[in-house]
Write a protein that holds these residues in place. Structure first.
Motif, short mmCIF file in Angstrom:
data_model
loop_
_atom_site.label_atom_id
_atom_site.label_comp_id
_atom_site.label_asym_id
_atom_site.label_seq_id
_atom_site.Cartn_x
_atom_site.Cartn_y
_atom_site.Cartn_z
N MET A 1 12.55 -3.42 7.11
CA MET A 1 13.14 -2.10 7.79
C MET A 1 12.12 -1.72 8.69
O MET A 1 11.08 -1.50 8.28
N SER A 2 12.48 -1.30 9.77
CA SER A 2 11.36 -0.56 10.85
C SER A 2 11.01 0.70 10.31
O SER A 2 11.92 1.36 9.52
N LYS A 3 9.92 1.18 10.65
CA LYS A 3 9.43 2.39 10.46
C LYS A 3 10.16 3.68 10.89
O LYS A 3 10.22 4.90 10.47
N ASP A 4 11.10 3.45 11.92
CA ASP A 4 11.74 4.48 12.51
C ASP A 4 13.21 4.75 12.12
O ASP A 4 14.09 5.46 12.30
N LYS A 5 13.33 4.13 10.79
CA LYS A 5 14.65 4.32 10.02
C LYS A 5 14.44 4.58 8.57
O LYS A 5 13.36 4.21 7.81
N VAL A 6 15.31 5.23 7.80
CA VAL A 6 15.22 5.67 6.75
C VAL A 6 16.59 5.19 5.71
O VAL A 6 17.54 5.01 6.33
N THR A 7 16.55 5.22 4.46
CA THR A 7 17.90 5.02 3.75
C THR A 7 18.28 6.04 2.97
O THR A 7 17.68 7.02 2.95
N ILE A 8 19.72 6.15 3.36
CA ILE A 8 20.35 7.39 3.04
C ILE A 8 21.41 6.84 1.93
O ILE A 8 21.96 6.01 1.97
N LYS A 9 21.36 7.37 0.67
CA LYS A 9 22.24 6.97 -0.49
C LYS A 9 23.46 7.69 -0.53
O LYS A 9 23.59 8.89 -0.23
N ILE A 10 24.66 6.95 -0.67
CA ILE A 10 25.85 7.75 -0.57
C ILE A 10 26.78 7.05 -2.05
O ILE A 10 26.36 6.10 -2.25
N PRO A 11 27.67 7.79 -2.64
CA PRO A 11 28.45 7.16 -3.64
C PRO A 11 29.02 5.78 -3.47
O PRO A 11 29.65 5.79 -2.24
N ARG A 12 28.97 4.97 -4.14
CA ARG A 12 29.66 3.66 -3.86
C ARG A 12 31.22 3.73 -3.52
O ARG A 12 31.51 3.02 -2.73
N PRO A 13 31.82 4.52 -4.58
CA PRO A 13 33.02 4.55 -4.10
C PRO A 13 33.44 5.27 -2.56
O PRO A 13 34.47 4.65 -1.95
N LEU A 14 32.60 6.10 -2.12
CA LEU A 14 32.68 6.56 -0.74
C LEU A 14 32.51 5.36 -0.02
O LEU A 14 33.12 5.16 1.27
N TYR A 15 31.32 4.60 -0.09
CA TYR A 15 31.00 3.36 0.71
C TYR A 15 32.11 2.47 0.71
O TYR A 15 32.48 1.87 1.98
N ASN A 16 32.72 1.91 -0.34
CA ASN A 16 33.92 1.06 -0.33
C ASN A 16 35.15 1.57 0.33
O ASN A 16 35.71 1.10 1.10
N ARG A 17 35.49 3.02 0.25
CA ARG A 17 36.38 3.54 1.07
C ARG A 17 36.11 3.41 2.60
O ARG A 17 37.01 3.28 3.27
N LEU A 18 34.87 3.62 2.86
CA LEU A 18 34.53 3.60 4.49
C LEU A 18 34.60 2.17 4.78
O LEU A 18 35.08 1.84 6.04
N LYS A 19 34.27 1.28 4.10
CA LYS A 19 34.45 -0.07 4.36
C LYS A 19 35.89 -0.59 4.52
O LYS A 19 36.01 -1.40 5.47
#
Length: 70
Positions: free
Chosen positions: A1-19
């Protein structure tokens, strides 16, 4: 991952719904969709000091709850 990006955590159910939501929307990933939505939100004029009505506040809370935040 490049240094100009970060990781943001979201709840898995929200991720699945967005998917599911972005399935045929043209977005190639949930990450791309989230970046689009966040850029759109911060581009709005949020510097306004107007207060929200009780109904607006409740509607926002309901939407956030449906997205898995409450």
């Amino acid at each position: 991952m490049s240094k100009d990006k970060v990781t943001i955590k979201i709840p898995r159910p929200l991720y699945n719904r967005l998917k599911t939501v972005i399935g045929e929307s043209g977005f190639s990933s949930v990450n791309e969709f989230i970046v689009y939505v966040l850029r759109d939100l911060v581009s709005m004029d949020i510097s306004s000091k107007e207060e929200l009505s009780k109904e607006e506040t409740e509607a926002i809370k309901k939407r956030l709850k449906n997205l898995g935040y409450f």
